[in-house]
Design a protein around this motif. Structure first.
Motif, PDB file in Angstrom:
ATOM      1  N   ALA A  73     -69.712  16.761  18.992  1.00 41.35           N
ATOM      2  CA  ALA A  73     -69.762  17.752  17.922  1.00 41.35           C
ATOM      3  C   ALA A  73     -70.568  17.182  16.758  1.00 41.35           C
ATOM      4  CB  ALA A  73     -68.354  18.135  17.477  1.00 41.35           C
ATOM      5  N   ALA A  74     -70.695  17.957  15.700  1.00 46.34           N
ATOM      6  CA  ALA A  74     -71.490  17.531  14.551  1.00 46.34           C
ATOM      7  C   ALA A  74     -70.878  16.314  13.868  1.00 46.34           C
ATOM      8  CB  ALA A  74     -71.607  18.690  13.555  1.00 46.34           C
ATOM      9  N   ALA A  75     -71.712  15.575  13.167  1.00 48.81           N
ATOM     10  CA  ALA A  75     -71.291  14.415  12.374  1.00 48.81           C
ATOM     11  C   ALA A  75     -70.629  13.334  13.219  1.00 48.81           C
ATOM     12  CB  ALA A  75     -70.348  14.863  11.250  1.00 48.81           C
ATOM     13  N   GLY A  76     -71.059  13.210  14.470  1.00 49.52           N
ATOM     14  CA  GLY A  76     -70.536  12.155  15.321  1.00 49.52           C
ATOM     15  C   GLY A  76     -69.111  12.355  15.792  1.00 49.52           C
ATOM     16  N   ARG A  77     -68.577  13.544  15.627  1.00 46.52           N
ATOM     17  CA  ARG A  77     -67.203  13.815  16.060  1.00 46.52           C
ATOM     18  C   ARG A  77     -67.201  14.297  17.502  1.00 46.52           C
ATOM     19  NH1 ARG A  77     -64.812  17.807  11.715  1.00 46.52           N
ATOM     20  NH2 ARG A  77     -62.795  16.999  12.429  1.00 46.52           N
ATOM     21  N   SER A  78     -65.995  14.412  18.071  1.00 47.30           N
ATOM     22  CA  SER A  78     -65.840  14.854  19.455  1.00 47.30           C
ATOM     23  C   SER A  78     -64.751  15.907  19.546  1.00 47.30           C
ATOM     24  CB  SER A  78     -65.492  13.679  20.371  1.00 47.30           C
ATOM     25  OG  SER A  78     -66.528  12.735  20.419  1.00 47.30           O
ATOM     26  N   VAL A  79     -64.969  16.870  20.441  1.00 50.35           N
ATOM     27  CA  VAL A  79     -63.933  17.847  20.773  1.00 50.35           C
ATOM     28  C   VAL A  79     -63.102  17.270  21.906  1.00 50.35           C
ATOM     29  CG1 VAL A  79     -63.451  20.150  21.651  1.00 50.35           C
ATOM     30  CG2 VAL A  79     -65.373  19.791  20.081  1.00 50.35           C
ATOM     31  N   HIS A  80     -61.808  17.064  21.664  1.00 47.44           N
ATOM     32  CA  HIS A  80     -60.908  16.499  22.674  1.00 47.44           C
ATOM     33  C   HIS A  80     -60.390  17.643  23.541  1.00 47.44           C
ATOM     34  CE1 HIS A  80     -60.579  12.483  20.635  1.00 47.44           C
ATOM     35  NE2 HIS A  80     -61.016  13.231  19.631  1.00 47.44           N
ATOM     36  N   ALA A  81     -61.193  18.051  24.506  1.00 42.67           N
ATOM     37  CA  ALA A  81     -60.848  19.222  25.318  1.00 42.67           C
ATOM     38  C   ALA A  81     -59.726  18.931  26.300  1.00 42.67           C
ATOM     39  CB  ALA A  81     -62.088  19.726  26.060  1.00 42.67           C
ATOM     40  N   VAL A  82     -59.797  17.786  26.986  1.00 42.20           N
ATOM     41  CA  VAL A  82     -58.782  17.385  27.963  1.00 42.20           C
ATOM     42  C   VAL A  82     -58.468  15.914  27.712  1.00 42.20           C
ATOM     43  CG1 VAL A  82     -58.213  17.133  30.412  1.00 42.20           C
ATOM     44  CG2 VAL A  82     -59.668  19.024  29.666  1.00 42.20           C
ATOM     45  N   GLU A 100     -50.550  27.936  12.942  1.00 40.62           N
ATOM     46  CA  GLU A 100     -51.942  27.787  13.345  1.00 40.62           C
ATOM     47  C   GLU A 100     -52.104  26.659  14.357  1.00 40.62           C
ATOM     48  OE1 GLU A 100     -56.351  27.082  11.303  1.00 40.62           O
ATOM     49  OE2 GLU A 100     -54.557  27.315  10.073  1.00 40.62           O
ATOM     50  N   LEU A 101     -52.894  26.912  15.396  1.00 41.47           N
ATOM     51  CA  LEU A 101     -53.157  25.910  16.416  1.00 41.47           C
ATOM     52  C   LEU A 101     -54.034  24.807  15.834  1.00 41.47           C
ATOM     53  CD1 LEU A 101     -52.951  25.213  19.502  1.00 41.47           C
ATOM     54  CD2 LEU A 101     -55.129  26.387  19.762  1.00 41.47           C
ATOM     55  N   PRO A 102     -53.646  23.531  15.967  1.00 43.99           N
ATOM     56  CA  PRO A 102     -54.475  22.435  15.453  1.00 43.99           C
ATOM     57  C   PRO A 102     -55.837  22.407  16.135  1.00 43.99           C
ATOM     58  CG  PRO A 102     -52.269  21.664  15.998  1.00 43.99           C
ATOM     59  CD  PRO A 102     -52.390  23.051  16.538  1.00 43.99           C
ATOM     60  N   SER A 103     -56.811  21.831  15.461  1.00 46.20           N
ATOM     61  CA  SER A 103     -58.159  21.774  16.010  1.00 46.20           C
ATOM     62  C   SER A 103     -58.285  20.638  17.015  1.00 46.20           C
ATOM     63  CB  SER A 103     -59.174  21.565  14.882  1.00 46.20           C
ATOM     64  OG  SER A 103     -60.460  21.287  15.409  1.00 46.20           O
ATOM     65  N   PRO A 104     -58.938  20.893  18.167  1.00 41.62           N
ATOM     66  CA  PRO A 104     -59.175  19.800  19.118  1.00 41.62           C
ATOM     67  C   PRO A 104     -60.176  18.772  18.589  1.00 41.62           C
ATOM     68  CG  PRO A 104     -60.269  21.815  19.834  1.00 41.62           C
ATOM     69  CD  PRO A 104     -59.425  22.185  18.657  1.00 41.62           C
ATOM     70  N   LEU A 105     -60.848  19.068  17.469  1.00 41.90           N
ATOM     71  CA  LEU A 105     -61.707  18.076  16.826  1.00 41.90           C
ATOM     72  C   LEU A 105     -60.882  16.962  16.195  1.00 41.90           C
ATOM     73  CD1 LEU A 105     -64.391  20.313  15.086  1.00 41.90           C
ATOM     74  CD2 LEU A 105     -64.856  18.483  16.735  1.00 41.90           C
ATOM     75  N   ASP A 106     -59.675  17.314  15.752  1.00 42.61           N
ATOM     76  CA  ASP A 106     -58.805  16.336  15.099  1.00 42.61           C
ATOM     77  C   ASP A 106     -57.361  16.618  15.484  1.00 42.61           C
ATOM     78  OD1 ASP A 106     -57.959  14.273  13.464  1.00 42.61           O
ATOM     79  OD2 ASP A 106     -57.922  15.518  11.645  1.00 42.61           O
TER      80      ASP A 106
END
Length: 346
Positions: free
Chosen positions: A33-42, A292-298
């Motif tokens: 993802a942007a800014a060196g982040r990652s989406v923790h999908a699984v 609200e569902l937390p973001s998989p980014l964090d």
């Protein structure tokens, strides 16, 4: 200690059986993802499916169900972990070996209409696998044509009558039947169904579910059935794995999990079913499904469900609960699971 015994010790819900066809171990899928982040999908997902069994994978939208199914097919490749099919690790295969192994695993996609090429006839769409693997000339031979006709008949369509039509000339339910026929023409061993009825009317859903059950018996299939509706999953699955924000929080037999769900999130899913069956054990409506569902980014540290769980305490933020056994083939990842019928005195 053998490799299977070591994996079973680390993940007690993985079964030490000789008839396991598909075993997923510590599967991780992240997307940049942007800014060196990652989406923790699984995140660290493990489960197994025995020959002839149907495992339901259930959870709300965005929890990583479809990504798990695609990662099993190596579409995309998982970030880490292992997918063992018939004893062979798919994550270690490349090129032609992976392509040939994939013929034994097939996938039905969520949207039946967009997954079909609008420019081709349905006969060509369903026969494409035969054309690729047998060659165009062999695919046109009487034996291949008969196989194609048999598959069409199995899903309730007549090849001679509708084979030259195109996808836009069919309803959503009929398009899903075409997708099922396409997945069966190469006679796979494992069928991954990615929410195959979510886009269909309720009456058509029942027809497709019954069709999948018939195809499972007719072709000896092993199935992974992905959906967000626990009631639908219960009717077709032998076992159910409940997924929340990239992790499995509960797994067990279909009937046991539905009637005595131990994880607060599973209870929230059960309570969301509009018309529960008589006699099904219910909670008191305490589960906060509106948060609200937390973001998989964090994702939250510790237990990922703690931000929406009324049972959460300090330990839930500090320690990620592992899956632990609470019954016969029933495991839950929760520090404070819901009391069972016996414990509540019901």
């Amino acid at each position: 200690m053998t490799g299977i015994e070591q994996r079973t010790a680390q993940a007690p819900h993985l079964r030490d059986r000789t008839d396991i066809v598909l075993r997923v171990e510590e599967l991780v899928v992240r997307f940049p993802a942007a800014a060196g982040r990652s989406v923790h999908a699984v995140s660290d997902v493990s489960f197994d499916i025995a020959r002839g069994e149907t495992l339901g994978l259930v959870g709300e939208s965005g929890c990583g169900k479809s990504t798990t199914g695609r990662a099993i097919m190596q579409l995309p490749r998982p970030t880490s972990g292992h997918v063992r099919f018939a004893g062979e690790d798919l994550t270690g295969l490349d090129g032609e070996r992976l392509r040939r192994t994939r013929t034994r695993l097939q996938m039905i996609f969520q949207d039946p209409i967009s997954s079909l090429n609008p420019r081709r006839t349905i006969a060509d769409i369903v026969a494409e696998g035969l054309t690729i693997w047998r060659g165009r000339r062999a695919a046109a031979e009487p034996a291949s044509r008969q196989l194609l006709a048999d598959v069409f008949e199995a899903v309730g369509l007549d090849l001679e009558r509708v084979g030259e039509r195109r996808p836009h000339q069919f309803s959503g339910g009929q398009c899903q039947r075409i997708c099922i026929a396409r997945s069966l023409v190469l006679e796979p061993e494992v069928l991954i169904c990615d929410e195959p009825v979510s886009a269909l009317d309720v009456s058509v859903q029942a027809q497709i579910l019954n069709l999948l059950e018939d195809m499972k018996a007719r072709y000896g299939l092993t199935m992974l059935f992905i959906a967000h509706d626990l009631a639908v999953v219960k009717n077709i699955s032998d076992r159910i794995a409940v997924m929340y924000l990239g992790r499995i929080c509960e797994i067990g037999g279909s009937e046991a999990l539905y009637r005595q769900a131990a994880h607060p999130y599973t209870n929230a899913l059960v309570e969301s079913i509009p018309e529960p069956e008589p006699g099904v054990l219910r909670g008191a409506g305490e589960w906060d499904t509106q948060a609200e569902l937390p973001s998989p980014l964090d994702p939250p540290g510790g237990c990922r469900y703690r931000t929406r769980c009324p049972r959460a305490e300090a330990v839930c933020a500090q320690v990620d609960p592992p899956l632990r056994p609470i019954g016969d083939d029933h495991h839950v990842a929760c520090h404070f699971p819901v009391l069972t019928r016996t414990e509540t005195g019901a």
